[in-house]
Structure formats: structure tokens, C-alpha cells
Design a protein around this motif. Structure first.
Motif, short mmCIF file in Angstrom:
data_model
loop_
_atom_site.label_atom_id
_atom_site.label_comp_id
_atom_site.label_asym_id
_atom_site.label_seq_id
_atom_site.Cartn_x
_atom_site.Cartn_y
_atom_site.Cartn_z
N LEU A 118 -10.05 0.88 -24.10
CA LEU A 118 -10.68 -0.17 -24.91
C LEU A 118 -11.39 -1.23 -24.07
CD1 LEU A 118 -8.11 -0.58 -27.82
CD2 LEU A 118 -10.51 0.05 -28.04
N PRO A 119 -10.81 -1.70 -22.95
CA PRO A 119 -11.54 -2.70 -22.16
C PRO A 119 -12.93 -2.23 -21.74
CG PRO A 119 -9.25 -2.59 -21.43
CD PRO A 119 -9.45 -1.45 -22.39
N LYS A 135 -5.33 8.06 -27.97
CA LYS A 135 -4.33 8.52 -27.01
C LYS A 135 -4.04 7.50 -25.91
CE LYS A 135 -4.89 13.47 -27.66
NZ LYS A 135 -3.46 13.69 -27.93
N ALA A 136 -5.02 6.71 -25.52
CA ALA A 136 -4.82 5.78 -24.39
C ALA A 136 -5.65 4.51 -24.58
CB ALA A 136 -5.21 6.47 -23.08
N PRO A 137 -5.28 3.69 -25.59
CA PRO A 137 -6.08 2.49 -25.88
C PRO A 137 -6.16 1.52 -24.70
CG PRO A 137 -4.00 2.50 -27.12
CD PRO A 137 -4.15 3.84 -26.52
N GLN A 138 -5.04 1.32 -24.01
CA GLN A 138 -5.04 0.35 -22.89
C GLN A 138 -5.99 0.77 -21.79
OE1 GLN A 138 -3.47 -2.56 -23.06
NE2 GLN A 138 -2.74 -1.98 -25.09
N ASP A 155 -13.07 -0.36 -36.40
CA ASP A 155 -11.84 -1.10 -36.72
C ASP A 155 -11.03 -1.40 -35.47
OD1 ASP A 155 -12.63 -0.92 -39.33
OD2 ASP A 155 -11.21 0.67 -39.90
N GLU A 156 -10.85 -0.39 -34.61
CA GLU A 156 -10.05 -0.57 -33.40
C GLU A 156 -10.69 -1.58 -32.44
OE1 GLU A 156 -7.02 0.79 -32.44
OE2 GLU A 156 -6.90 1.44 -34.53
N LEU A 157 -11.99 -1.45 -32.24
CA LEU A 157 -12.68 -2.34 -31.32
C LEU A 157 -12.76 -3.77 -31.87
CD1 LEU A 157 -15.50 0.12 -30.22
CD2 LEU A 157 -13.86 -0.93 -28.67
N SER A 158 -12.97 -3.89 -33.18
CA SER A 158 -13.03 -5.24 -33.79
C SER A 158 -11.69 -5.94 -33.66
CB SER A 158 -13.42 -5.13 -35.28
OG SER A 158 -14.71 -4.62 -35.41
N ALA A 159 -10.61 -5.22 -33.94
CA ALA A 159 -9.27 -5.82 -33.82
C ALA A 159 -9.01 -6.26 -32.39
CB ALA A 159 -8.21 -4.82 -34.28
N ARG A 160 -9.40 -5.43 -31.44
CA ARG A 160 -9.20 -5.77 -30.03
C ARG A 160 -10.06 -6.98 -29.64
NH1 ARG A 160 -6.24 -3.68 -25.38
NH2 ARG A 160 -7.31 -4.56 -23.59
N PHE A 161 -11.31 -6.98 -30.09
CA PHE A 161 -12.24 -8.04 -29.72
C PHE A 161 -11.78 -9.39 -30.26
CE2 PHE A 161 -16.28 -10.38 -30.16
CZ PHE A 161 -16.70 -10.31 -28.84
N GLU A 162 -11.28 -9.40 -31.50
CA GLU A 162 -10.86 -10.66 -32.12
C GLU A 162 -9.65 -11.26 -31.43
OE1 GLU A 162 -10.38 -9.53 -36.17
OE2 GLU A 162 -12.54 -9.23 -36.45
#
Length: 437
Positions: free
Chosen positions: A276-277, A270-273, A310-317
Motif C-alpha cells: 500500500l505505501p 495478501k500483503a497490504p503493509q 476502498d482500500e487505498l482511500s481508507a489507508r490514505f485517510e
């Protein structure tokens, strides 16, 4: 949805004692407080066997639902109120079909069923308060039409007092009540608007609750996280992500981890921005990788863990070192990660602290003023020093924003590392002449 929805040994034990206590019903009738007809009806159920009361409720359920509510409305003595509340709860136990007998009482008297029950939430007697709360939870969570503010708010204000109360019974009942009513969207919105209630829930998690309580509070937060506004703001307002990671890491019960992982999934979806940080800073990615290697009995948790990975890996990369630094700063959880001590990083990025009207620089200064964590204070002081070392004009900006004053105050901090980093920063702030600004 029966009364067993909210179960508590204190309520069970005291209810058993109250069933055996005499109530001066005849005295009430002589004093004109109840009618002879009401006296006749109540005497048929007063201290009678369960089977006899059940047969009366089968034949005259609506009559007795109205009787109990009317008596509760007009009788003030605590022992009498306790007796009536036990009769109501007994009528509802294992009999969901009787709930409408009470909720439909409004057709006879608009103040029923909620008026008397909400009023006695202010009782000085713990049993009366808790028993009324238990009954209200069943009625409110079963209402067919949306609940009104005048029904929800007094109820939630009482729960907000319960969750911070030293009494384990009050905290236990409050959390169970919230688990029940948060299934309703209007209740989720009303709970979120009650900051002391949400703060009380979060505070329970900070004080080593039992596995069962961790699960129940986690369940409440999971239900709340279905609201878009909650997903966007809960981390910023309550710093919930590092806390939930800590609880999940220390949990022995699968259900505790399951509900926290499901909450994280909602926050990311719902609120990745907004989330995720903080998840990356809280080291959720390595934890999610660790979780994915375990065996689970519930298929849902496997899917949720994979989604998070998956979501965190994509963000981290996709993160640059500056993105990492920004995420850490926005989370408020500064630590001695390599980026802080990299001279190359500061040479390339010091001026970026000026972007968006000095957004990140203001956060650094705010952390210096508001944080009580010595590591955060030491790292923030260090970063201020690096900023002015690599951006000479930053000295005047820092002074204007109040940063210089705060760093100087930290020279007398009780922690030696904070004092040392503050000293280095002050030296950099005062050791060079002003650049032309």
C-alpha cells in the motif's frame, strides 16, 4: 491442453519446411543407430499425409509416442531432431487425449519423456530449442502429479535465457510457456526462486512492449502474485508497482488494465503493509478513481477497481504527514512533495529518522549511494540537510553511517540541482560546532 497453447509463426513456418525434408532413416539403420523395427515404423509416418499419420496414431498411438521419444534420445543430428520434434508436436496438436501417451512413457523408460527433451534445450539450433520448449510446456502443464525439481529447473533456466534474448521469437515463446506453467503452485514457487527469470519479465515491461506482450507478462505477474511470499517481496525486490501503474495508464486495451488491476488486488489482499505505501506514492488512488468512472465490458474489473479504491482511500485517510513521508521513502521514489520543504514537518519529525536503529536515515543514505535518478538524489540530499538542521547531534550519526562522505561526493554531480542541494547539506553539516554527544 494442446500444442496450440504455445503458438508462434516462426515455429509454424519452420515446421512446415521440416515436414517436407528427407531424413536418412535407412542410413541410421545400416549404422546400427536404429533397429529394423523402428525403421519400419518411422517410414510409415515419414513425409506422409496428415490423414494417414492420424489413422496410425489412432490405432498405434502408444507405439508411436514411445518410438518418437526413443529416437529423440539416441539421434543427435539437428535435422533429425527437428523432424522428430515436429512429429511429436503434430501428434499432440488438437489431441489433448494423447498427452498421457507421452507422459506415461516413464513406465517403460524412467528417462522418458523429459530426459531427451530437456537435454536438447542446450542445442545450438534455435528451432530445436524452441520446439522442445513448446512440447515440454504442454507435457509439464498437464502432469497429474507434482513436478520434480529436475524437471522444472532446466526448463525454467532456459526460459530465463529466452526472456532476455534479443530474439523476439524466444521472448514470445518464453512468456507463453510461463503463462501455461504458472497455473501450477510448484512452478510459481520455482519461478519466484529464479530471480533472473522474474527480472527478465519485469524488464520486458520497461521497454515498451506490444499490448499483447504487456498483457501476457501482466498475466504471468498476476499468477505469481497468488503466492504469499511473492506478494510480500515483489515490490521490494523489483519495484513493480510504479511500473505497473505506468503500463496501465498507457494501455489502450481493457485486458491489459484488467490483469494489472487484478494483480494489484492480490498484492493488497495478501500483503497490504508491503504494497500500500508504494501504491499511494505511485498515485494509484487517483488512477483507480479515474478507472472507476469508465465503462467496462468485464464485471470483474469493476469489482477489483472498487476494492482498490476502498482500500487505498481508507489507508490514505488514516495517514499522517509523517506516514506519507515514510511511505515515499520506503518506496525509493522521492519527489518534491510538499512535506520535504515544510519547516514545521522537519521541526516535529526530524528525530523520528532515528527510530528503529536509524531505519529511515539509513534508507536516505542508501538512496544517495544507489539511485541514478537526479530528483531522488536532490531530494535525499535536501532531507539530509533538514535532518541535521533540526537535530544537531545528527551530524556525528550521519558521519558514522557514511552519509556525510556521500553527500560531499555529490558536490561534483553532473546535475545542477543535485549539486545545489548537496552544497546546502554540506554547509549545514560543517557550519556548526559538534554538540555534546
Amino acid at each position: 491442453m494442446s500444442i496450440s497453447l504455445v503458438s508462434n509463426s516462426y515455429l509454424d513456418e519452420n515446421s512446415a519446411k521440416i515436414r517436407a525434408k528427407p531424413v536418412p532413416w535407412e542410413g541410421y539403420q545400416r549404422a546400427g543407430l536404429i533397429t529394423s523395427e523402428e525403421l519400419s515404423l518411422i517410414k510409415k509416418v515419414d513425409r506422409q499425409s496428415r490423414s494417414k499419420i492420424e489413422s496410425l496414431l489412432v490405432s498405434d498411438g502408444q507405439t508411436y509416442a514411445l518410438l518418437y521419444l526413443r529416437l529423440l534420445k539416441k539421434l543427435q543430428r539437428i535435422d533429425t531432431q527437428s523432424c522428430i520434434l515436429v512429429l511429436i508436436a503434430d501428434a499432440l496438436t488438437d489431441h489433448e487425449e494423447r498427452i498421457p501417451l507421452f507422459t506415461s512413457a516413464a513406465q517403460t523408460d524412467p528417462e522418458l519423456p523429459y530426459g531427451p527433451l530437456l537435454r536438447i534445450l542446450d542445442s545450438q539450433d534455435d528451432f530445436v530449442q524452441l520446439k522442445a520448449t513448446q512440447i515440454l510446456t504442454v507435457l509439464l502443464s498437464s502432469e497429474k502429479s507434482p513436478l520434480q525439481p529436475q524437471q522444472i529447473h532446466p526448463f525454467l533456466n532456459t526460459l530465463a535465457l529466452f526472456v532476455v534474448n534479443p530474439s523476439p521469437n524466444k521472448r514470445d515463446v518464453a512468456v507463453q510457456c510461463l503463462e501455461a506453467v504458472l497455473a501450477r503452485p510448484e512452478c510459481r514457487k520455482a519461478v519466484w526462486a529464479n530471480a533472473s527469470l522474474v527480472g527478465g519479465l519485469v524488464d520486458i515491461l520497461r521497454h515498451n512492449p506490444t499490448p499483447q506482450m504487456s498483457y501476457q507478462v501482466g498475466f504471468c505477474l498476476w499468477l505469481l502474485s497468488f503466492e504469499q511470499e511473492v506478494a510480500e517481496q515483489i515490490q521490494k525486490r523489483f519495484d513493480i508497482i510504479p511500473l505497473l501503474v505506468d503500463v496501465a495508464q498507457g494501455a489502450a486495451k481493457e485486458k491489459v488494465i484488467r490483469v494489472i488491476v487484478a494483480t494489484f488486488r492480490n498484492l493488497v489482499s495478501k500483503a497490504p503493509q508491503a504494497n500500500l505505501p508504494a501504491m499511494l506514492v505511485a498515485q494509484l488512488l487517483p488512477f483507480a478513481k479515474n478507472l472507476s468512472s469508465r465503462k467496462w465490458t468485464d464485471e470483474d474489473i469493476v469489482e477489483d477497481i472498487q476494492f482498490l479504491r476502498d482500500e487505498l482511500s481508507a489507508r490514505f485517510e488514516s495517514l499522517t504527514t509523517y506516514d506519507e513521508y515514510r511511505s515515499e521513502l520506503l518506496s525509493g521514489h522521492l519527489s518534491w512533495t510538499p512535506v520535504h520543504e515544510s519547516d514545521l514537518f522537519w521541526k516535529e519529525n526530524a528525530t523520528k529518522l532515528n527510530d528503529k536503529d536509524y531505519e529511515l536515515l539509513k534508507i536516505l543514505i542508501r538512496l544517495l549511494s544507489e539511485s541514478n535518478d537526479p530528483t531522488v538524489l536532490a531530494v535525499a540530499s535536501h532531507d539530509i540537510g533538514q535532518y541535521v538542521k533540526h537535530y544537531e547531534r545528527g551530524k556525528k550519526i550521519l558521519t558514522d553511517l557514511g552519509g556525510k562522505t556521500r553527500v560531499m561526493e555529490l558536490l561534483s554531480h553532473q546535475n545542477s540541482d543535485v549539486r545545489y542541494q548537496a552544497l546546502l547539506s554540506v554547509q549545514r553539516l560543517v557550519s556548526h560546532p559538534w554538540a555534546a554527544v
